[in-house]
Design a protein around this motif. Structure first.
Motif, short mmCIF file in Angstrom:
data_model
loop_
_atom_site.label_atom_id
_atom_site.label_comp_id
_atom_site.label_asym_id
_atom_site.label_seq_id
_atom_site.Cartn_x
_atom_site.Cartn_y
_atom_site.Cartn_z
N PHE A 52 10.02 -7.07 -1.85
CA PHE A 52 10.51 -8.08 -0.90
C PHE A 52 10.17 -9.49 -1.38
O PHE A 52 10.99 -10.40 -1.27
N ASP A 53 8.97 -9.68 -1.92
CA ASP A 53 8.57 -10.99 -2.44
C ASP A 53 9.49 -11.43 -3.58
O ASP A 53 9.89 -12.60 -3.65
N LEU A 82 5.59 4.13 6.14
CA LEU A 82 4.31 3.79 5.52
C LEU A 82 3.15 4.67 5.94
O LEU A 82 2.20 4.85 5.20
N ARG A 137 -1.12 2.65 1.47
CA ARG A 137 -1.25 1.23 1.16
C ARG A 137 -0.65 0.85 -0.18
O ARG A 137 -0.12 -0.25 -0.33
N VAL A 145 6.31 -2.21 -1.91
CA VAL A 145 7.41 -2.70 -1.06
C VAL A 145 7.26 -4.21 -0.86
O VAL A 145 8.23 -4.96 -0.98
N ARG A 146 6.06 -4.66 -0.58
CA ARG A 146 5.82 -6.09 -0.40
C ARG A 146 6.21 -6.85 -1.67
O ARG A 146 6.84 -7.92 -1.60
N SER A 147 5.89 -6.31 -2.83
CA SER A 147 6.25 -6.95 -4.10
C SER A 147 7.78 -7.01 -4.26
O SER A 147 8.31 -8.03 -4.71
N SER A 195 13.49 -16.65 3.30
CA SER A 195 12.89 -15.64 4.18
C SER A 195 13.91 -15.11 5.18
O SER A 195 13.97 -13.91 5.45
N SER A 201 9.15 1.27 3.95
CA SER A 201 8.38 0.46 4.90
C SER A 201 8.36 1.11 6.28
O SER A 201 7.39 0.96 7.02
N GLU A 233 12.91 -12.36 -2.26
CA GLU A 233 12.81 -13.66 -1.61
C GLU A 233 12.73 -14.78 -2.65
O GLU A 233 13.33 -15.85 -2.48
N ALA A 279 2.90 0.33 0.31
CA ALA A 279 3.12 -0.92 1.05
C ALA A 279 3.04 -2.11 0.10
O ALA A 279 3.84 -3.05 0.21
N ALA A 280 2.13 -2.08 -0.84
CA ALA A 280 2.01 -3.17 -1.81
C ALA A 280 3.24 -3.24 -2.71
O ALA A 280 3.72 -4.34 -3.04
#
Length: 192
Positions: A128-129, A113, A118, A124-126, A159, A110, A132, A121-122
């Motif tokens: 983290f999601d 990046l 991108r 990494v977002r997954s 979060s 992250s 969480e 980034a997707a």
């Protein structure tokens, strides 16, 4: 009849993950990957297409392993708050014990990046999601058991805990011991 593959792709992805994790995406050269995987450049590109595609596979592999490990830690018996504390302490100890101070590949990505794009980034977002989501499930369990304040929103708590984990990974890379991370863990769990 085609030649059989000279390597196991899953093992190659794991080996590539270690290189990317140690060096970062931008600093990892195709030659670094060839050396780590023990295959020729042609085989590397034939099997994975590009450095970026191999990186995305390695990042997904890393994320899957981290999410599974956290979920497993949080399934241990005992009070939820104790399990959360143990999981956070284990993450801190793991980071502090790493002689290369690699931190977390997802967190490192992250921060990098601009180099990885991108798609990374997707991924990494997954990661983290999913972390969480695991945290939210254990917080909801704690609420049902009466361990946590029922007025607090489990998503907000999850979060906040994710932010604690990300921050701990960053801080561990420059820590000269566990004191700061232990204080962070205590502070994060006090209001629950």
């Amino acid at each position: 009849m085609g030649r059989p593959k000279q390597f196991e792709p899953g093992i190659a992805v794991s080996a590539a993950m270690e290189v990317f994790w140690r060096k970062g995406y931008a600093a990892t050269t195709p030659q670094d990957l060839v050396d780590a995987l023990g295959i020729g450049k042609g085989s590397l590109y034939h099997a994975f297409g590009s450095k970026q595609k191999l990186f995305l596979l390695a990042l997904r592999h890393y994320g899957d392993a981290q999410v599974a490990a956290l979920a497993e830690r949080l399934r241990a018996p005992g009070p939820v708050k104790d399990r959360l504390r143990a999981a956070l302490q284990e993450l801190a100890q793991s980071d502090l014990a790493d002689p290369d101070l690699r931190g977390c590949l997802a967190v490192n990505t992250s921060a990098e990046l601009i180099s990885v794009g991108r798609e990374a980034a997707a991924v990494v977002r997954s990661v983290f999601d999913r972390i969480e989501s695991v945290l939210r499930a254990v917080v909801e369990e704690g609420r049902r058991a009466g361990e946590f304040d029922a007025r607090r929103d489990p998503q907000e708590i999850a979060s906040g805990l994710l932010a604690v984990i990300v921050g701990m990974h960053v801080l561990a890379r420059t820590a000269d011991g566990p004191d700061r991370l232990n204080r962070i863990i205590t502070a994060a769990l006090l209001p629950l």
